[in-house]
Write an enzyme that holds these catalytic residues in place. Structure first.
Site, PDB file in Angstrom:
ATOM      1  N   CYS A  69      -1.769   6.976  -0.577  1.00 45.86           N
ATOM      2  CA  CYS A  69      -0.569   6.184  -0.896  1.00 45.86           C
ATOM      3  C   CYS A  69      -0.611   4.855  -0.153  1.00 45.86           C
ATOM      4  O   CYS A  69      -0.267   3.809  -0.712  1.00 45.86           O
ATOM      5  CB  CYS A  69       0.699   6.938  -0.501  1.00 45.86           C
ATOM      6  N   CYS A  99       0.822  10.092   3.547  1.00 39.30           N
ATOM      7  CA  CYS A  99      -0.206  10.133   2.491  1.00 39.30           C
ATOM      8  C   CYS A  99      -1.165   8.947   2.615  1.00 39.30           C
ATOM      9  O   CYS A  99      -0.785   7.808   2.349  1.00 39.30           O
ATOM     10  CB  CYS A  99       0.502  10.139   1.133  1.00 39.30           C
TER      11      CYS A  99
END
Length: 116
Positions: A43, A40
């Site tokens: 993230c 991600c």
């Protein structure tokens, strides 16, 4: 940057299904859990911001990271449908939910009640 240097800078520690109760539900004080995954991009953008917040406010909030790919049971239990997702727990209950990567000032605003 080497992975060793990156690890030294990271202040948020990992939690998992096996340590969840002790790390989060039984913790004293507020705990922010960052639900994330290796793949991600957003993230990875928010992670150093959370590390900064943890290092600047160690006595006010604990920041933990939970890899959703490695702990799908907890991701499902807490209805994580998009990441990054951050939940602040206090007394074992979810008090605040923050969805998506945000700059530091926005996260600090969302966490103002805990950072004082």
């Amino acid at each position: 940057m080497t992975s060793e240097r990156r690890r030294k800078r990271m202040t948020a520690k990992a939690t998992s299904s096996s340590t969840w109760d002790q790390d989060v539900l039984q913790a004293e004080g507020p705990v922010l859990v960052d639900f994330w995954a290796e793949w991600c991009g957003p993230c990875r953008m928010v992670s150093p911001v959370l590390d900064q917040i943890q290092s600047e406010h160690p006595d006010k909030i604990t920041v933990l990271k939970l890899n959703v790919d490695e702990n799908p049971d907890l991701a499902m239990k807490y209805q994580i449908t998009s990441i990054p997702a951050m939940k602040v727990f206090s007394g074992g209950e979810v008090e605040t939910t923050i969805i998506g990567a945000k700059p530091k000032f926005a996260l600090e605003k969302d966490l103002a009640a805990y950072l004082g």
